[in-house]
Scaffold this active site. Structure first.
Site, PDB file in Angstrom:
ATOM      1  N   GLU A  27       3.155 -11.915  -6.112  1.00  0.00           N
ATOM      2  CA  GLU A  27       2.042 -11.684  -4.872  1.00  0.00           C
ATOM      3  C   GLU A  27       0.762 -12.186  -5.372  1.00  0.00           C
ATOM      4  O   GLU A  27       0.531 -13.061  -5.099  1.00  0.00           O
ATOM      5  CB  GLU A  27       2.139 -10.538  -4.427  1.00  0.00           C
ATOM      6  N   GLU A  54      -0.483   1.723  -6.376  1.00  0.00           N
ATOM      7  CA  GLU A  54      -0.510   1.480  -4.747  1.00  0.00           C
ATOM      8  C   GLU A  54       0.036   2.492  -4.498  1.00  0.00           C
ATOM      9  O   GLU A  54      -0.624   2.779  -2.908  1.00  0.00           O
ATOM     10  CB  GLU A  54       0.516   0.315  -4.822  1.00  0.00           C
TER      11      GLU A  54
END
Length: 896
Positions: free
Chosen positions: A463, A743
């Site tokens: 990502e 996260e």
């Protein structure tokens, strides 16, 4: 003492490259209390001796020392310039001239060079790297005065001149919206020029044509890597010689036979071309590159914030896992390259695989990397002891599994080069709570790991994109930790470039999602303009203005800011905004099982940000002097706020959505009438109690949670939340061994199992936004909108018995702002505050505090004091008592 400590150009200390005279700032150290600047004098020259002064401001009566524009002048291309500053203060002192501050000029669009590609065949699906080089001689009998090289690449490049690398920057030219904005780098290479010369490049696919994004796609901007180079040599007689990239250069494949951002590199030392960087070589296997028809009009000089090797970590800990894996633990999750030394036979291999965490059994855990390989492979030749470090691929990791290595793996043969964009570190923090101190370190490391040219969401999996929501959530914290003005200015240029014609703002910048998500069930519903993500277009420029007084950036971004607010107007229903895909309170713990979407209604979060951004835009219009716009956007704000209340607030002031985030946004964004705020705050505290004192917020609610509490009378509850050690909390992650921010609150669950591997980064800075509250509330260091950039600051530390002390430093545009407070005993605290030269502060205490303070300040009433530069000492009794005795061991008593 009265001296100029440093001079900055466009808010950066690094050697900058500009096509026009940059804005100047300077920081002054002064031992006189209450001192401020009364005059400045600036000069511009082409030499550090200033024997050829080109511009002289004379003595200017002004207290300006930040972002000063002192003259207009047409600069020459490919030239070094120097500026220096001298100032006077109000107590009759003057400084000496500052050290000369140098900058270079770019090509100013005078490109003669061509983009040339070493890929003469269809290499679109390959990930190999190439060498390019050009031999040239100097004009005989002439002496070189200067040599300046300008260069960039479609891909990632390293450049060399006569065997020596040009510049120390990594991953050049960086990750940008290549078709609209490509940066070029400029370096002074005068010392590297000789009689017979070789200029050489090593180029890789990088972001330009390599795999980019989690869909596995490549060739986003083109299917051929290429370089462009223009070397300008100026002789002492004024003549110039220009060496440009064209089809007369030579190219060949490099020994880096595979290179990808996510997947790593493979280097075969047996394929190395000896002496390719300098001198004569056998060029029979080299060939002519092809010229590409690419415009040079999109090329812009890089001013600052290039990626560099910032520090090293050596001597990792060697671990043998239960599976028998040889693992090196560098002790810190980070972004960087591993450098290693090895000795073996021809064809032997070193294979390194990078990852973030060990699993519950102590084995290497790769699942959360998804398809990213993060693998370095080195194939040995017969040259004895060899060393290698990645050229074009960086990894996000703490651990390295040494899958192959000839001989015994010795930790001393391995070290890590930590990389991130070069920014000045501007702060320090320490408290009596060791876990809180580690949290602060984790926040900083999370930023360093993810500020690698663009503000990525994470540095390890497939990502690493510039998610707008993550960036805006963290922008204020980032700007306390480092001087981010140049970094965000660069990234916002690409936000402008990729903003849609209808004003929508892509979820990621550079935008590599739009038009590519038809096959994705989730993102096919929308790739732009989610609330809190699209609002980066407004919140980040405003943050840069408030933190750094960057009015020029605010003016540059104004059209973009207006376009996004207009987009929200055009896509709202009676001022309720809920456009297509909304991430809402992303990954909140109150989400349904298996869902990423928090329980707070998306139309509530979207409309809340609609109101907030419109409010900031109205303030921006005022700053820029657009009176009609200011009036228009305040009126719009009032309409959005009214619609918000009609839809989401009950007549008694309670909220229809009983979530922590709904209450937080109402309070922090000033969305409910003042009469309702106590009830909403009580509702938030009640929801917190119902959840056993724990948060269950996501990306939208978490950044403002402690503010919503402390700004509404619940300071101790805010501290309870910050210092909570059980799951879920910031400090629980620290106790779990985190060295960066996760996260998910439950990235590693209390039982040791992992969150779903499809989205479980252990280096994701968004929740590190609590750093804003640490600096602005624990220490109390706050900018003011009326005098931005800390020209006039507000200091209001929230002291608590839950900490024995807290202290810190923030280096503002004007110098160090220092705060230290201690809990003495009972209700007594001591406080020391330092305000830098040419700045002033309003120091605020609770109305009921009893204060004893040092002299040199003006009382404004209600326990508010106004001070100039200097150090001020206070003793505080935090209780309702008209009489106050000062404890003998107070900080004030000791320091006075």
């Amino acid at each position: 003492m009265f001296r100029i400590k440093k001079v900055m150009l466009e808010q950066a200390q690094q050697l900058g490259v500009f096509d026009a005279l940059p804005l100047l700032s300077w920081v002054v150290e002064c031992s006189s209390d209450g001192a401020y600047q009364t005059q400045y004098h600036v000069q511009l020259a082409k030499t550090p001796l200033f024997d050829d002064v080109l511009l002289d401001s004379g003595e200017v009566d002004s207290d300006e020392s930040v972002n000063v524009k002192f003259a207009d002048i047409t600069l020459e291309a490919s030239t070094s310039y120097f500026v220096r500053v001298k100032v006077w203060n109000n107590v009759g002192e003057s400084t000496a001239w500052s050290e000369p501050k140098r900058f270079l000029t770019g090509l100013m669009s005078k490109w003669n060079a061509q983009f040339i590609s070493p890929e003469i065949e269809d290499e679109a699906e390959l990930s190999r790297c190439f060498y390019l080089r050009k031999k040239f001689d100097l004009s005989e009998g002439k002496h070189v005065n200067s040599a300046v090289i300008h260069m960039s690449a479609c891909g990632i490049y390293k450049a060399f001149l006569n065997g020596e690398e040009v510049g120390q920057d990594e991953l050049k030219p960086g990750c940008t919206s290549y078709k609209k904005n490509m940066l070029y780098q400029t370096y002074d290479v005068t010392s590297q020029i000789s009689g017979n010369n070789v200029v050489a490049f090593h180029v890789a696919p990088g972001w330009y044509k390599g795999r980019f994004g989690f869909f596995g796609e490549r060739n986003f901007y083109g299917n051929k890597s290429a370089i462009i180079c223009q070397l300008v040599i100026t002789y002492e007689n004024g003549e110039t010689q220009v060496v440009t990239s064209d089809d007369s250069w030579l190219a060949t494949a490099s020994p880096v036979i595979f290179s990808e951002i996510y997947d790593g590199e493979t280097y075969d030392a047996n394929c190395e071309v000896v002496n390719w960087l300098s001198g004569d070589i056998n060029e029979s296997d080299w060939y002519r590159p092809v010229s590409l028809d690419l415009s040079t009009t999109i090329l812009n000089p890089q001013h600052a914030s290039a990626v560099r090797r910032i520090e090293q970590i050596e001597q990792p800990k060697k671990i043998i896992s239960p599976k028998g894996e040889v693992i090196l633990d560098f002790g810190q999750n980070l972004s960087g390259f591993v450098e290693f030394a090895v000795n073996g036979k021809v064809g032997h291999k070193v294979v390194l695989e990078h990852f973030e965490v060990l699993d519950a059994n102590g084995n290497a855990y790769f699942d959360n990397l998804r398809s990213a390989k993060q693998r370095i492979e080195y194939i040995l030749d017969d040259s004895g002891v060899q060393s290698y470090c990645s050229n074009f691929s960086f990894q996000g990791f703490r651990y390295v599994r040494v899958t192959k290595y000839p001989g015994v793996v010795e930790p001393g043969n391995f070290k890590v080069h930590v990389i991130h964009s070069e920014m000045d570190q501007t702060s320090e923090f320490e408290s009596s709570n060791a876990l809180l101190n580690q949290l602060h370190k984790n926040i900083r490391w999370g930023m360093k790991s993810n500020f690698v040219d663009i503000p990525t969401d994470c540095p390890q999996r497939d990502e690493r994109m510039g998610w707008t929501g993550d960036a805006q959530i963290f922008a204020k914290t980032a700007s306390y930790l480092f001087n981010t003005s140049s970094f965000f200015s660069k990234w916002l240029t690409d936000l402008n470039a990729d903003q849609l014609e209808n004003g929508g703002v892509p979820h990621v910048i550079p935008d590599v999602l739009s038009g590519r998500t038809d096959h994705d069930e989730f993102l096919s519903t929308g790739t732009h303009s989610s609330a809190a993500w699209g609002d980066a277009a407004i919140i980040i420029p405003w943050t840069m203005y408030v933190m750094f007084a960057n009015k020029a950036l605010l003016a540059r971004q104004y059209e973009s800011m207006c376009a996004y607010v207009d987009f929200m107007v055009n896509n709202s229903d009676e001022y309720i905004f809920n456009y297509k895909l909304q991430f809402g309170d992303w990954v909140a713990l109150d989400a349904k099982e298996g869902s990423y979407f928090g329980a707070t209604p998306n139309d509530l979060t979207a409309t809340a940000f609609f109101a907030y951004s419109t409010r900031l835009l109205a303030k921006t219009a005022k700053v820029l002097g657009y009176v009609d716009d200011e009036r228009q956007y305040w009126a719009l704000h009032d309409k959005v706020k009214s619609s918000f209340n009609n839809k989401f607030v009950n007549v008694d002031g309670s909220l229809k959505a009983r979530t922590q985030t709904s209450h937080i946004l109402c309070l922090h964004f000033d969305l409910v009438p003042d009469v309702f705020k106590p009830k909403v705050a009580e509702g938030l505290v009640a929801l917190l109690a119902e959840n056993n004192g724990s948060l269950n917020t996501g990306f939208v609610g978490t950044p403002y949670f402690c503010f919503a509490l402390s700004n509404n009378g619940y300071v101790e509850e805010a501290y309870d939340l910050l210092l909570k050690e059980t799951f879920p909390s910031w400090l629980h992650q620290v106790k779990q061994g985190a060295t960066t921010i996760w996260e998910h609150w439950d990235g590693i669950k209390p039982d040791g199992t992992m969150w779903s591997p499809d989205m479980n980064s252990f280096n994701h800075y968004a929740y590190g936004s609590i750093g804003d509250w640490i600096y602005s509330s624990v220490l109390g260091i706050q900018p003011t909108e009326s005098s931005p950039g800390f020209k006039k600051l507000r200091i209001k530390p929230l002291m608590t018995k839950k900490l024995a002390f807290a202290k810190g430093r923030f280096e503002s545009n004007y110098g160090d702002i220092c705060v230290e407070w201690k809990h003495i005993n009972g209700d007594y605290f001591s406080l020391s505050i330092t305000v830098p030269f040419n700045s002033s502060a309003m120091i605020e205490f609770d109305m009921n505090d009893q204060i004893v303070c040092s002299n040199g300040m003006t009382t404004l009433g209600s326990n508010v004091y106004e001070v100039g530069s200097g150090t001020y000492l206070f003793d505080i009794q935090k209780k309702r008592d008209n009489k106050m005795s000062v404890p003998a061991d107070s900080l004030f008593s000791k320091m006075d």
